[in-house]
Design an enzyme around this catalytic site. Sequence first.
Site, PDB file in Angstrom:
ATOM      1  N   ASN A 102       0.555  -1.037  -0.259  1.00  0.00           N
ATOM      2  CA  ASN A 102       0.141   0.126   0.291  1.00  0.00           C
ATOM      3  C   ASN A 102       0.985   1.384  -0.182  1.00  0.00           C
ATOM      4  O   ASN A 102       0.564   2.192  -0.773  1.00  0.00           O
ATOM      5  CB  ASN A 102      -0.538   0.107   0.994  1.00  0.00           C
ATOM      6  CG  ASN A 102      -1.708   0.858   1.215  1.00  0.00           C
ATOM      7  OD1 ASN A 102      -3.157   1.592   0.604  1.00  0.00           O
ATOM      8  ND2 ASN A 102      -1.876   1.925   1.866  1.00  0.00           N
ATOM      9  N   SER A 127       8.384  10.138   9.299  1.00  0.00           N
ATOM     10  CA  SER A 127       8.422  10.163  10.517  1.00  0.00           C
ATOM     11  C   SER A 127       9.858  10.053  11.321  1.00  0.00           C
ATOM     12  O   SER A 127      10.942   9.878  10.782  1.00  0.00           O
ATOM     13  CB  SER A 127       7.420   9.262  10.851  1.00  0.00           C
ATOM     14  OG  SER A 127       7.863   8.361  12.521  1.00  0.00           O
ATOM     15  N   TYR A 152       5.896  -0.949   8.854  1.00  0.00           N
ATOM     16  CA  TYR A 152       5.166   0.823   8.811  1.00  0.00           C
ATOM     17  C   TYR A 152       6.657   1.720   8.848  1.00  0.00           C
ATOM     18  O   TYR A 152       6.744   2.928   7.979  1.00  0.00           O
ATOM     19  CB  TYR A 152       4.007   0.957  10.364  1.00  0.00           C
ATOM     20  CG  TYR A 152       3.836   2.796   9.442  1.00  0.00           C
ATOM     21  CD1 TYR A 152       3.233   2.947   9.543  1.00  0.00           C
ATOM     22  CD2 TYR A 152       4.895   3.445  10.642  1.00  0.00           C
ATOM     23  CE1 TYR A 152       3.344   4.540   8.747  1.00  0.00           C
ATOM     24  CE2 TYR A 152       4.625   4.681  11.158  1.00  0.00           C
ATOM     25  CZ  TYR A 152       4.114   5.264  10.127  1.00  0.00           C
ATOM     26  OH  TYR A 152       3.408   7.106   9.527  1.00  0.00           O
ATOM     27  N   LYS A 156       8.446   4.610   5.149  1.00  0.00           N
ATOM     28  CA  LYS A 156       8.932   5.510   5.642  1.00  0.00           C
ATOM     29  C   LYS A 156      10.574   6.173   5.649  1.00  0.00           C
ATOM     30  O   LYS A 156      10.730   6.869   3.906  1.00  0.00           O
ATOM     31  CB  LYS A 156       8.881   5.825   6.656  1.00  0.00           C
ATOM     32  CG  LYS A 156       7.030   6.415   7.825  1.00  0.00           C
ATOM     33  CD  LYS A 156       6.351   7.517   6.787  1.00  0.00           C
ATOM     34  CE  LYS A 156       4.866   6.955   7.098  1.00  0.00           C
ATOM     35  NZ  LYS A 156       4.148   7.500   5.549  1.00  0.00           N
ATOM     36  N   ASN A 182       5.743  13.716  17.122  1.00  0.00           N
ATOM     37  CA  ASN A 182       3.678  12.907  17.524  1.00  0.00           C
ATOM     38  C   ASN A 182       2.813  14.243  17.824  1.00  0.00           C
ATOM     39  O   ASN A 182       2.734  15.150  18.392  1.00  0.00           O
ATOM     40  CB  ASN A 182       4.187  12.994  18.640  1.00  0.00           C
ATOM     41  CG  ASN A 182       5.466  11.626  19.196  1.00  0.00           C
ATOM     42  OD1 ASN A 182       6.761  11.482  18.838  1.00  0.00           O
ATOM     43  ND2 ASN A 182       4.671  10.658  19.750  1.00  0.00           N
ATOM     44  N   ASN A 202      -1.630   5.112  19.721  1.00  0.00           N
ATOM     45  CA  ASN A 202      -1.090   5.878  20.454  1.00  0.00           C
ATOM     46  C   ASN A 202      -1.727   6.909  21.665  1.00  0.00           C
ATOM     47  O   ASN A 202      -3.025   6.385  22.402  1.00  0.00           O
ATOM     48  CB  ASN A 202      -0.959   7.608  19.810  1.00  0.00           C
ATOM     49  CG  ASN A 202      -0.880   6.878  18.202  1.00  0.00           C
ATOM     50  OD1 ASN A 202      -1.630   6.863  17.488  1.00  0.00           O
ATOM     51  ND2 ASN A 202       0.131   6.280  18.110  1.00  0.00           N
TER      52      ASN A 202
HETATM   53  P1  NAD Z   1      -4.863   8.538   8.726  1.00  0.00           P
HETATM   54  O1  NAD Z   1      -4.888   7.454   8.635  1.00  0.00           O
HETATM   55  O2  NAD Z   1      -5.675  10.049   9.202  1.00  0.00           O
HETATM   56  O3  NAD Z   1      -4.473   9.091   7.392  1.00  0.00           O
HETATM   57  C1  NAD Z   1      -4.185   8.237   5.984  1.00  0.00           C
HETATM   58  C2  NAD Z   1      -5.179   8.808   4.921  1.00  0.00           C
HETATM   59  O4  NAD Z   1      -4.676   7.979   3.777  1.00  0.00           O
HETATM   60  C3  NAD Z   1      -6.766   7.864   5.218  1.00  0.00           C
HETATM   61  O5  NAD Z   1      -7.710   8.789   5.235  1.00  0.00           O
HETATM   62  C4  NAD Z   1      -6.845   6.811   4.846  1.00  0.00           C
HETATM   63  O6  NAD Z   1      -8.185   6.203   4.049  1.00  0.00           O
HETATM   64  C5  NAD Z   1      -5.982   7.372   3.320  1.00  0.00           C
HETATM   65  N1  NAD Z   1      -5.370   6.273   2.551  1.00  0.00           N
HETATM   66  C6  NAD Z   1      -5.071   4.910   2.762  1.00  0.00           C
HETATM   67  N2  NAD Z   1      -4.404   3.956   1.811  1.00  0.00           N
HETATM   68  C7  NAD Z   1      -4.632   4.763   0.644  1.00  0.00           C
HETATM   69  C8  NAD Z   1      -4.780   4.332  -0.515  1.00  0.00           C
HETATM   70  N3  NAD Z   1      -4.625   2.887  -0.451  1.00  0.00           N
HETATM   71  N4  NAD Z   1      -5.650   5.308  -1.368  1.00  0.00           N
HETATM   72  C9  NAD Z   1      -5.428   6.025  -0.876  1.00  0.00           C
HETATM   73  N5  NAD Z   1      -5.715   6.543   0.232  1.00  0.00           N
HETATM   74  C10 NAD Z   1      -5.496   5.151   1.274  1.00  0.00           C
HETATM   75  O7  NAD Z   1      -3.300   8.717   8.702  1.00  0.00           O
HETATM   76  P2  NAD Z   1      -2.319  10.885   9.678  1.00  0.00           P
HETATM   77  O8  NAD Z   1      -2.148  10.599  11.015  1.00  0.00           O
HETATM   78  O9  NAD Z   1      -3.331  11.878   9.164  1.00  0.00           O
HETATM   79  O10 NAD Z   1      -0.830  10.416   8.815  1.00  0.00           O
HETATM   80  C11 NAD Z   1      -0.786  10.737   7.733  1.00  0.00           C
HETATM   81  C12 NAD Z   1      -0.160  10.318   6.852  1.00  0.00           C
HETATM   82  O11 NAD Z   1       1.551  11.399   7.377  1.00  0.00           O
HETATM   83  C13 NAD Z   1       0.783   9.458   6.885  1.00  0.00           C
HETATM   84  O12 NAD Z   1       1.681   8.611   5.623  1.00  0.00           O
HETATM   85  C14 NAD Z   1       1.358   8.487   8.637  1.00  0.00           C
HETATM   86  O13 NAD Z   1       2.511   7.511   8.301  1.00  0.00           O
HETATM   87  C15 NAD Z   1       2.342   9.845   8.690  1.00  0.00           C
HETATM   88  N6  NAD Z   1       2.310  10.502   9.495  1.00  0.00           N
HETATM   89  C16 NAD Z   1       1.401   9.689  10.790  1.00  0.00           C
HETATM   90  C17 NAD Z   1       2.133  10.554  12.588  1.00  0.00           C
HETATM   91  C18 NAD Z   1       0.740  10.192  13.405  1.00  0.00           C
HETATM   92  O14 NAD Z   1       1.287  10.033  14.827  1.00  0.00           O
HETATM   93  N7  NAD Z   1      -0.193  10.830  12.648  1.00  0.00           N
HETATM   94  C19 NAD Z   1       3.515  10.144  12.362  1.00  0.00           C
HETATM   95  C20 NAD Z   1       4.247  10.550  11.675  1.00  0.00           C
HETATM   96  C21 NAD Z   1       4.014  10.304  10.090  1.00  0.00           C
HETATM   97  N1  UDP Z   2       2.054   4.628  25.313  1.00  0.00           N
HETATM   98  C1  UDP Z   2       2.146   4.978  27.009  1.00  0.00           C
HETATM   99  N2  UDP Z   2      -0.135   3.963  27.130  1.00  0.00           N
HETATM  100  C2  UDP Z   2      -0.382   3.889  25.656  1.00  0.00           C
HETATM  101  C3  UDP Z   2      -0.034   4.535  24.196  1.00  0.00           C
HETATM  102  C4  UDP Z   2       1.408   5.153  24.558  1.00  0.00           C
HETATM  103  O1  UDP Z   2       1.457   5.045  27.643  1.00  0.00           O
HETATM  104  O2  UDP Z   2      -1.282   3.161  26.102  1.00  0.00           O
HETATM  105  C5  UDP Z   2       3.713   6.095  25.582  1.00  0.00           C
HETATM  106  C6  UDP Z   2       4.370   5.012  24.515  1.00  0.00           C
HETATM  107  O3  UDP Z   2       5.379   4.477  24.958  1.00  0.00           O
HETATM  108  C7  UDP Z   2       5.435   6.538  24.001  1.00  0.00           C
HETATM  109  C8  UDP Z   2       4.220   7.498  24.573  1.00  0.00           C
HETATM  110  O4  UDP Z   2       3.577   7.529  25.009  1.00  0.00           O
HETATM  111  O5  UDP Z   2       6.331   6.560  25.242  1.00  0.00           O
HETATM  112  C9  UDP Z   2       4.343   8.074  22.899  1.00  0.00           C
HETATM  113  O6  UDP Z   2       3.386   6.683  21.903  1.00  0.00           O
HETATM  114  P1  UDP Z   2       2.644   7.049  21.402  1.00  0.00           P
HETATM  115  O7  UDP Z   2       2.538   5.394  20.696  1.00  0.00           O
HETATM  116  O8  UDP Z   2       1.745   8.180  20.718  1.00  0.00           O
HETATM  117  O9  UDP Z   2       3.568   7.436  19.904  1.00  0.00           O
HETATM  118  P2  UDP Z   2       4.868   6.915  19.463  1.00  0.00           P
HETATM  119  O10 UDP Z   2       6.156   8.365  20.014  1.00  0.00           O
HETATM  120  O11 UDP Z   2       5.635   5.733  19.600  1.00  0.00           O
HETATM  121  O12 UDP Z   2       4.997   7.061  17.964  1.00  0.00           O
END
Ligand code: NAD
Ligand code: UDP
Length: 339
Positions: A102, A127, A152, A156, A182, A202
């Site tokens: 994906n 990330s 996952y 990245k 985060n 999370n």
């Molecule tokens: P999210 O799941 O809310 O949004 C991602 C969207 O992509 C979803 O709406 C999903 O339906 C869509 N999607 C997935 N596969 C698809 C496909 N094949 N075709 C079309 N659409 C598709 O996630 P998010 O938290 O908004 O994250 C956005 C981006 O940021 C992602 O790439 C994620 O890996 C990255 N990211 C997120 C975090 C976080 O903590 N949220 C941290 C670091 C990086």
């Molecule tokens: N964490 C926790 N309990 C939970 C989820 C997360 O104590 O139910 C802690 C986790 O161990 C980390 C921090 O919260 O230290 C942030 O975690 P998250 O999964 O939100 O983000 P990450 O940094 O792992 O991507």
Amino acid sequence: MKNKVIITGGTGYIGSHTAVEFIQNGFEVVLVDNLSNSDISIVDRIEKITGIKPEFEEIDLTDIKKTSSFFKKHKDAKGVINFAALKAVGESVQKPIEYYRNNLNILLNVLENMEVNSISNFIFSSSATVYGLPDKLPITEESETKRPTSPYGNTKKVGEEIIEDFVKIAKNVKAISLRYFNPIGAHKSGLIGEAPTGIPNNLMPYITQVAAGVRKELKVFGKDYDTKDGTAIRDYIHVMDLAVAHMAAFKRLNDTGKDQKYEIFNIGTGIGYSVLDVISSFEKTSKQKLNYSFDDRREGDVPMLYADSSKASKVLHWGTSLSLDDMTRSSWEWEESLK
Ligand code: NAD
Ligand code: UDP
């Protein structure tokens, strides 16, 4: 004519907040998503916030044919912000093929179609996971990247490498990868926010769901880390500050010449907060007492992770303006709006 920007994963958590930011800055936004982890109602909610309904297309971006016709139709776009991906760390360990297929196919299809249609500006959601267990804090972009522990995370790291190889030969495409720390929090309207399906992985959505009575108790993973209070430290960033970072990156791509092919930026606040800091901020802003207990460390977790974002501040002229209290308050308001 307005500047058009394509936002993949545009109905998702970060995509929807970024769409609001771009619309409010006068861009025409086209959202594309397969709705595998988001809901169509987000389009109307974006309209409620901004007064403008963005165009939306439901497409699976791993589908080569459909992706190609989508891009042909929107070849006048100035750029693409690529949020679309599957993102559940634990699930990716169970379903590595699904995650690689994906996330990497989306990236390959989008890049190829951008080149074919001469769409030049590409922003990739990367990330902090690409740093693995850091040798030194705060982490700069120069810090060594390591193989992430989950498939996952590895999508990245591999994704960044694909972009690096691609832009070397691309005639039309320039790219920026943003390494998010985060992201938490929600838009102040309470109309959009993070809506995890099933049990949240999370911290922040877990906290709000416990306070709302959806889950019984938060488990704090680890209380014996070598940190000020024994709990792990992260760099939490408000999703609206993150949305603004995309605007700054887009401007950078527009402003730089063709020889500036690829840049990488850390996007965090530079401040590390412990799990107990987040809980205490949440209890203060929500006026809720949180039910939590301590548990063992979670496998794969690093003790401390926070960014040096000075490159983004210097080059993108970007900085954060929202505090941890803003993050926990808006997360709670969003959770309450779901009742
Ligand atoms: P999210 O799941 O809310 O949004 C991602 C969207 O992509 C979803 O709406 C999903 O339906 C869509 N999607 C997935 N596969 C698809 C496909 N094949 N075709 C079309 N659409 C598709 O996630 P998010 O938290 O908004 O994250 C956005 C981006 O940021 C992602 O790439 C994620 O890996 C990255 N990211 C997120 C975090 C976080 O903590 N949220 C941290 C670091 C990086
Ligand atoms: N964490 C926790 N309990 C939970 C989820 C997360 O104590 O139910 C802690 C986790 O161990 C980390 C921090 O919260 O230290 C942030 O975690 P998250 O999964 O939100 O983000 P990450 O940094 O792992 O991507």
